[in-house]
Design an enzyme around this catalytic site. Sequence first.
Site, mmCIF file in Angstrom:
data_model
loop_
_atom_site.group_PDB
_atom_site.id
_atom_site.type_symbol
_atom_site.label_atom_id
_atom_site.label_comp_id
_atom_site.label_asym_id
_atom_site.label_seq_id
_atom_site.Cartn_x
_atom_site.Cartn_y
_atom_site.Cartn_z
ATOM 1 C CG ASN A 33 -1.760 1.178 1.392
ATOM 2 O OD1 ASN A 33 -1.818 2.032 0.507
ATOM 3 N ND2 ASN A 33 -2.434 1.282 2.532
ATOM 4 C CD1 TRP A 34 3.328 0.880 -2.936
ATOM 5 C CD2 TRP A 34 3.308 2.031 -4.858
ATOM 6 N NE1 TRP A 34 3.903 0.078 -3.903
ATOM 7 C CE2 TRP A 34 3.901 0.758 -5.090
ATOM 8 C CE3 TRP A 34 3.184 2.922 -5.928
ATOM 9 C CZ2 TRP A 34 4.376 0.375 -6.343
ATOM 10 C CZ3 TRP A 34 3.662 2.534 -7.183
ATOM 11 C CH2 TRP A 34 4.258 1.283 -7.387
ATOM 12 C CE LYS A 35 -0.235 3.154 4.718
ATOM 13 N NZ LYS A 35 -0.123 3.241 6.171
ATOM 14 C CG HIS A 41 -5.927 1.700 5.071
ATOM 15 N ND1 HIS A 41 -5.468 2.719 5.865
ATOM 16 C CD2 HIS A 41 -4.922 0.795 4.980
ATOM 17 C CE1 HIS A 41 -4.229 2.433 6.235
ATOM 18 N NE2 HIS A 41 -3.873 1.276 5.718
ATOM 19 C CD GLU A 89 -2.959 5.338 6.736
ATOM 20 O OE1 GLU A 89 -2.916 5.346 5.499
ATOM 21 O OE2 GLU A 89 -2.084 4.778 7.435
ATOM 22 C CD GLU A 116 -3.577 -2.725 7.403
ATOM 23 O OE1 GLU A 116 -2.415 -2.821 7.015
ATOM 24 O OE2 GLU A 116 -4.362 -1.855 6.999
ATOM 25 N N GLY A 160 2.292 2.415 10.736
ATOM 26 C CA GLY A 160 3.187 3.547 10.531
ATOM 27 C C GLY A 160 3.889 4.011 11.791
ATOM 28 C CB SER A 204 5.152 -1.471 12.029
ATOM 29 O OG SER A 204 4.723 -0.136 12.234
ATOM 30 N N GLY A 239 2.765 -1.090 4.380
ATOM 31 C CA GLY A 239 2.796 0.319 4.014
ATOM 32 C C GLY A 239 4.228 0.773 3.761
ATOM 33 N N GLY A 240 4.842 1.336 4.781
ATOM 34 C CA GLY A 240 6.172 1.941 4.634
ATOM 35 C C GLY A 240 7.193 1.057 3.925
HETATM 36 P P1 PGA Z 1 2.713 0.359 7.681
HETATM 37 O O1 PGA Z 1 1.270 0.502 7.014
HETATM 38 O O2 PGA Z 1 3.314 -0.914 7.165
HETATM 39 O O3 PGA Z 1 3.478 1.590 7.242
HETATM 40 O O4 PGA Z 1 2.512 0.311 9.166
HETATM 41 C C1 PGA Z 1 0.423 -0.615 6.879
HETATM 42 C C2 PGA Z 1 -0.884 -0.217 6.245
HETATM 43 O O5 PGA Z 1 -1.387 0.873 6.544
HETATM 44 O O6 PGA Z 1 -1.453 -0.960 5.433
#
Ligand code: PGA
Length: 267
Positions: A11-13, A96, A98, A168, A174, A214, A235-236
């Site tokens: 997930n590149w956000k 998600h 966010e 999640e 994050g 994470s 994500g990251g």
């Molecule tokens: P993260 O994000 O790996 O940066 O914690 C995961 C996600 O939001 O899918």
Amino acid sequence: MSTRTPIVGGNWKMNTTAETGVALARAVAAGSGGVACEVVVYPPFPYLATVGATLAGSDVQLGAQDLYHEPNGAFTGEVSVEMLRDVGVTVVLAGHSERRHVIGETDDLVNRKVRAALAGDLMVTLCLGETLEQREAGRTTDVVLGQLRHGLAGVAEAAMGRVVLAYEPVWAIGTGVTATPDDAETAHRAIRGALADLYNPQVAAATRIQYGGSVKPGNAAALAAGPNVDGFLVGGASLVPDDFLAITRMATAPDPAADRQPEARNA
Ligand code: PGA
């Protein structure tokens, strides 16, 4: 390790440019040949078509980070299932954390999105997870299973083959703080149990449940050793090709010796 084929999403956000997104997609496509899991990347909307063209000929699937449930009309800024399909998207995230906590999406909206994606023949990844306050109040299971029930309301058993779940915990996204393998496995087991009640044991056994929050090369193998953990939503670390590719390999080949090592927390 289960018999379900693990699925790992990047997930590149709201990250990358057209140029860095294409480079990232190229590296993922080149490096993921032969991995025994499904691999999806979720670029930002403006880069879907370009990244899709870059992925052509590879096994990496093109995912979208969100959708709107209406087919067309006066919904400024929104993107429909048809539009996503037009540019080659095969899988979409819904709910998600966010979107839920930063943008304010409700369970009802998430459910509409899930149903719209399935009606449009997309695969959908429904994201679930509790906040730190909810966890500390002992409400993790209630919250996560409530999101599951709402998210899947009106979803027929026949469509469940196109549903992936992602657990999640919001406090792990994050933040660099990862759920321990026990935290993850406990939540995944509860979700699978709820699927058996909502549908039946066959659906429960067949549905993939990703862990997200994470995930890094340093903790992926230990997390993947959980029998109910079927891959990751990353994500990251998905912005770093070597890290993402390492995680795709760990999702399919957990090292039993790494199971339940305490240093998995914060790795
Ligand atoms: P993260 O994000 O790996 O940066 O914690 C995961 C996600 O939001 O899918």
